[in-house]
Every structure is written in structure tokens, then in C-alpha cells.
Design an enzyme around this catalytic site. Structure first.
Site, PDB file in Angstrom:
ATOM      1  N   ASN A  11       0.863  -1.171   0.000  1.00  0.00           N
ATOM      2  CA  ASN A  11       0.000   0.000   0.000  1.00  0.00           C
ATOM      3  C   ASN A  11       0.906   1.229   0.000  1.00  0.00           C
ATOM      4  O   ASN A  11       1.454   1.607   1.036  1.00  0.00           O
ATOM      5  CB  ASN A  11      -0.883  -0.045   1.256  1.00  0.00           C
ATOM      6  CG  ASN A  11      -1.837   1.126   1.334  1.00  0.00           C
ATOM      7  OD1 ASN A  11      -1.730   2.078   0.569  1.00  0.00           O
ATOM      8  ND2 ASN A  11      -2.774   1.043   2.267  1.00  0.00           N
ATOM      9  N   ARG A  93      -2.472  -2.043  -3.595  1.00  0.00           N
ATOM     10  CA  ARG A  93      -3.578  -1.091  -3.523  1.00  0.00           C
ATOM     11  C   ARG A  93      -3.288   0.015  -4.533  1.00  0.00           C
ATOM     12  O   ARG A  93      -2.227   0.636  -4.495  1.00  0.00           O
ATOM     13  CB  ARG A  93      -3.676  -0.498  -2.134  1.00  0.00           C
ATOM     14  CG  ARG A  93      -4.669   0.637  -2.060  1.00  0.00           C
ATOM     15  CD  ARG A  93      -4.734   1.208  -0.671  1.00  0.00           C
ATOM     16  NE  ARG A  93      -5.706   2.267  -0.605  1.00  0.00           N
ATOM     17  CZ  ARG A  93      -5.438   3.502  -0.194  1.00  0.00           C
ATOM     18  NH1 ARG A  93      -4.222   3.827   0.178  1.00  0.00           N
ATOM     19  NH2 ARG A  93      -6.375   4.405  -0.149  1.00  0.00           N
ATOM     20  N   HIS A 182     -11.848   4.412  -0.771  1.00  0.00           N
ATOM     21  CA  HIS A 182     -11.998   3.469   0.353  1.00  0.00           C
ATOM     22  C   HIS A 182     -12.829   2.253  -0.067  1.00  0.00           C
ATOM     23  O   HIS A 182     -13.439   1.592   0.774  1.00  0.00           O
ATOM     24  CB  HIS A 182     -12.721   4.092   1.568  1.00  0.00           C
ATOM     25  CG  HIS A 182     -11.974   5.173   2.283  1.00  0.00           C
ATOM     26  ND1 HIS A 182     -12.620   6.277   2.810  1.00  0.00           N
ATOM     27  CD2 HIS A 182     -10.664   5.316   2.560  1.00  0.00           C
ATOM     28  CE1 HIS A 182     -11.720   7.061   3.392  1.00  0.00           C
ATOM     29  NE2 HIS A 182     -10.527   6.514   3.252  1.00  0.00           N
ATOM     30  N   ARG A 243      -9.532  17.245   6.091  1.00  0.00           N
ATOM     31  CA  ARG A 243     -10.237  17.680   4.880  1.00  0.00           C
ATOM     32  C   ARG A 243     -11.612  18.245   5.236  1.00  0.00           C
ATOM     33  O   ARG A 243     -12.289  17.718   6.125  1.00  0.00           O
ATOM     34  CB  ARG A 243     -10.439  16.516   3.905  1.00  0.00           C
ATOM     35  CG  ARG A 243      -9.162  15.944   3.358  1.00  0.00           C
ATOM     36  CD  ARG A 243      -9.460  14.944   2.229  1.00  0.00           C
ATOM     37  NE  ARG A 243      -8.287  14.136   1.939  1.00  0.00           N
ATOM     38  CZ  ARG A 243      -8.231  12.816   2.075  1.00  0.00           C
ATOM     39  NH1 ARG A 243      -9.290  12.133   2.481  1.00  0.00           N
ATOM     40  NH2 ARG A 243      -7.128  12.173   1.787  1.00  0.00           N
ATOM     41  N   GLU A 386      -8.326  -3.802   5.298  1.00  0.00           N
ATOM     42  CA  GLU A 386      -8.103  -3.605   3.864  1.00  0.00           C
ATOM     43  C   GLU A 386      -7.022  -4.533   3.327  1.00  0.00           C
ATOM     44  O   GLU A 386      -7.119  -5.023   2.205  1.00  0.00           O
ATOM     45  CB  GLU A 386      -7.747  -2.141   3.590  1.00  0.00           C
ATOM     46  CG  GLU A 386      -8.956  -1.236   3.827  1.00  0.00           C
ATOM     47  CD  GLU A 386      -8.616   0.247   3.855  1.00  0.00           C
ATOM     48  OE1 GLU A 386      -8.684   0.881   2.803  1.00  0.00           O
ATOM     49  OE2 GLU A 386      -8.292   0.759   4.940  1.00  0.00           O
TER      50      GLU A 386
END
Ligand code: AMP
Length: 401
Positions: A11, A93, A182, A243, A386
Site C-alpha cells: 500500500n 492497492r 476506500h 479535509r 483492507e
């Protein structure tokens, strides 16, 4: 299970590479590692093999290729290098698959070229992901590489959810639409939530709230994503650690025209210095909860803005799905913050969504229900994984070897 059963999951973020080596016979982690601060004066590598004896090194790591070579060295030192015959596949990923990739994909030159073509949509992430794939391929050209896209799960969104209401020709020319991110987590958690109810994913409608430092919600109908809160980029939607999430696009014009800010500065403001951090100076929910308990008004406001946005999305996705069977909280905040879970569903009992305070605050790990037995909608905490999902998808593609 016979043959090679190990999967290396990579990742690559903008300045870090996380990796895990899993054995798919029992899904055991054989090694977990992280190279961070890539490109800075000194980077840091942390490698933990199955025996738990963590190794750390600080050294210059100029780029993602060098980071992966370093990870390969550490794995080799454990006797589990990339040349091991036990290694079945490397799962990567990849952040942006655009409209091109709707499922995990075995990497060849054409796939690499297409990921490259998508770089303008994810300028920080796709190049890092590409470097990871290219280096892993060079280290062992015989091991298959599988790309698992963060956007893929959301490619089932209907056109009316994926389109922005702007000029279609302009949007198409520049590939502007809602992609969502995601996806690996939303896929995994929605399936696990169905399993928790003892039902097949195709039978249930689930709202997934992935609340980490980045945060997104998704509406999943019968196992397929029908809407998600992130859009062209991960900036849209929920309030996040740093964010802003949703805001009037005219705020950007205002910052440019009235405040005289260059576009890169606005980008940094909205992505890195907004959200919880912008509202109260902290982006860690633990610290915000602590400050709130001490009566800090800025922390209280940040929490309230965060929770209010979550409730709005929950309500919206009830309307999108019509019938909701489960709401699943996941990721750092979703799995751990009793306060956020309680505030997110406060006042929603009219929609059948409520939680049992005792279950919500019980110290527990693993997937669990936190709604009262009589509630119409099951509310669950479902830890995301994940890496396991990427490993599972990559292994499924690579098995026939
Ligand atoms: P993630 O991106 O999924 O790793 O989530 C990271 C975020 O989870 C951190 O920034 C924290 O805000 C939050 N977090 C982690 N542990 C806890 C906790 N015990 N309570 C509340 N928030 C937490």
C-alpha cells in the site's frame, strides 16, 4: 490448500509504503512493515515479523522503488524474500482506477499504461502505486502482480449518483465524475455486516461509515454500491481529520479572488488544514474528546460539525436505499469512538436507527452489534481489514498458477 499460499500486500501512499505478508491458509500475518517519510532527509523503516520482534532503521530513502527494495531486504532477512517459492502473488492497492477498472486486475504492460493514464486523477497516489508495481515486478518477474483499486467497488453507482450537474461535454473531456474511494474497506465491511446478521450480502442494504483520518460513507444495496460520499477526489463528503468535505464550490473562487490565494494553496488548505484540524487545531478524535470533556468550546464545535455532517449523510442514504438493514461503523474513529457513534445516530430513532448505550460503550474488539434487540436497523461496529481484503482478492486471481 497446496502450492504457494503467501501474499504480499503493498500500500504505497504519497510518502510511505505499508506492507504485509499474509499466509492465506489461515490468513496469518507473517510480517507487517512500514517505510515512512520517503523523500525526506531520513526515512524510517519499521518491520515486525510474526515473532513480534520489531526492527527499526532510519536511513535516507529517496523514492518508492527504494522503499520497496528495503522492504524486500527485510523480508529476505526473515527467509521470506520476494524470490521465495511460497509467494503466490503481490497485491497492490491502487488508488484510482477511473472508469477503466471495475475489479481486481492482473497487471501487464497494458494495465500499467492505463494506470499511468489515470495519473491526472490521482497525481500523488497513482505514481507511487506504479513505482511499487514496477519495483515488485523487477524484483521477481515470475510472481504475478494484482492491482486492487480503491475506486472499483463504487463503479456500480448509477449514473445519476456518479454525475455532477455540470456541462456534460466538459465533464467527459476531463473525466470529471464521482468515483469514490476506500472501496476495498466498504466492500469488506458491508459483507462482514451481512455476515453478522447471518444473511447473504445480496439480501441486505447496508450503510457503511468508514471514519478514519480520511472518512467516507457508502450506501450498499444487495452487495452493490449505489452511492458514496467521496467524489472526483477524496475531498468531497464527510468532515475528515484534515479535509473539509462538502462545501460550496464558490468558496474556492472566493479564496482565489478575494483572499488572493493561489490554487495550490487552496488545495492544501482544504485537504491538509481543514476538517477537524481546521476547526479546532487537532485531528485526533481522542484528543478532541478529551478537550471536549474539559469544556473546550472549539473542540465541541469541531465535534458537532463532524457529527452533524454524519447524521445528514445517514439520513440521505436512508432515502437512497429506501430500506436499511444495517449501519456499520468502521476505521479508527468508527471502531473506537463511543462518542462519535452515539452522536451520529442521535435523534434518528424515527428512522429505526438507534444504539444501546451499554453495548456502544462496552470494551470489545471484533464485529459486534450495538443496537437494541427491538431496533428495526442493526447498528454494528465492524473492524475493517483492507490488507486482508486486498490479499483475498489478489490470491483469488492468482491461484490457477
Ligand atoms: P485510520 O485512518 O483508520 O487509521 O484512523 C485514524 C484516526 O482514528 C485517528 O486520527 C484518530 O482520530 C482515530 N482514533 C484512533 N483510535 C481512537 C480511539 N481509541 N478513540 C477515538 N478515535 C480514535
Amino acid at each position: 490448500m497446496t502450492g504457494a499460499t503467501r501474499v504480499l500486500v503493498l500500500n504505497s501512499g504519497s510518502s510511505s509504503v505499508k506492507y504485509q505478508l499474509l499466509d492465506m491458509r489461515d490468513e496469518a500475518r507473517l510480517a507487517v512493515g512500514l517505510v515512512e517519510r520517503i523523500g525526506e532527509r531520513t526515512a524510517r523503516l519499521t518491520h515486525t515479523p510474526a515473532d513480534g520482534r520489531r526492527r527499526e532503521r532510519e536511513l535516507p530513502v529517496p523514492d518508492h522503488g527504494a522503499a520497496l527494495r528495503l522492504a524486500a531486504e527485510e523480508l529476505a532477512a526473515d527467509g521470506r524474500g520476494l524470490d521465495s517459492p511460497e509467494l503466490a502473488v503481490v497485491g497492490h492497492r491502487v488508488v484510482h482506477g477511473g472508469q477503466s477498472f471495475t475489479e481486481p486486475t492482473l497487471v501487464d504492460d497494458a494495465v500499467l499504461a492505463e494506470i499511468e493514464r489515470l495519473v491526472p486523477l490521482a497525481p500523488l497516489h497513482n505514481p507511487a502505486n506504479l513505482a511499487g508495481i514496477r519495483t515488485a515486478r523487477a524484483l521477481n518477474p515470475d510472481v504475478p502482480q494484482v492491482a486492487v483499486f480503491d475506486t472499483a467497488f463504487h463503479t456500480t453507482m448509477p449514473e445519476h449518483a456518479a454525475r455532477y450537474a455540470i456541462d456534460v461535454a466538459t465533464a467527459d473531456r476531463h473525466r470529471i465524475r464521482r468515483y469514490g474511494f476506500h472501496g476495498t474497506s466498504h466492500a469488506y465491511v458491508s459483507r462482514r455486516a451481512a455476515a453478522l446478521l447471518g444473511r447473504d450480502p445480496s439480501e441486505v442494504n447496508v450503510i457503511v461509515l468508514h471514519l478514519g483520518n480520511g472518512a467516507s460513507a457508502s450506501a450498499v444495496a444487495g452487495g452493490r454500491c449505489v452511492d458514496t460520499s467521496m467524489g472526483l477526489t477524496p475531498l468531497e463528503g464527510l468532515v475528515m481529520g484534515t479535509r473539509s468535505g462538502d462545501l460550496d464550490p464558490a468558496v474556492v473562487f472566493h479564496l482565489a479572488r478575494v483572499a488572493g490565494m493561489p490554487v495550490d494553496e487552496i488545495d492544501a488548505l482544504l485537504n491538509k488544514r481543514s476538517g477537524l484540524l481546521g476547526l479546532c487545531g487537532d485531528n485526533d478524535m481522542r484528543e478532541i474528546a478529551r478537550r471536549m470533556a474539559a469544556g473546550d468550546p472549539a473542540a465541541r464545535l469541531a465535534f458537532d460539525v463532524y457529527a452533524y455532517r454524519l447524521r445528514k449523510y445517514l439520513g440521505a442514504y436512508v432515502a437512497v436505499l429506501g430500506r436499511v438493514d444495517a449501519v456499520a461503523f468502521t476505521a479508527g474513529v468508527g471502531e473506537n469512538s463511543t462518542e462519535v457513534r452515539a452522536a451520529a445516530v442521535a435523534g434518528l430513532s424515527g428512522l429505526g436507527i438507534e444504539i444501546d448505550e451499554r453495548l456502544n460503550s462496552a470494551a470489545a474488539k471484533g464485529p459486534r452489534l450495538i443496537s437494541p434487540e427491538y431496533a428495526r436497523v442493526a447498528v454494528a461496529v465492524v473492524p475493517t481489514d483492507e490488507e486482508l481484503e486486498i490479499a483475498t482478492q489478489a490470491f483469488a486471481l492468482a491461484r490457477p498458477r
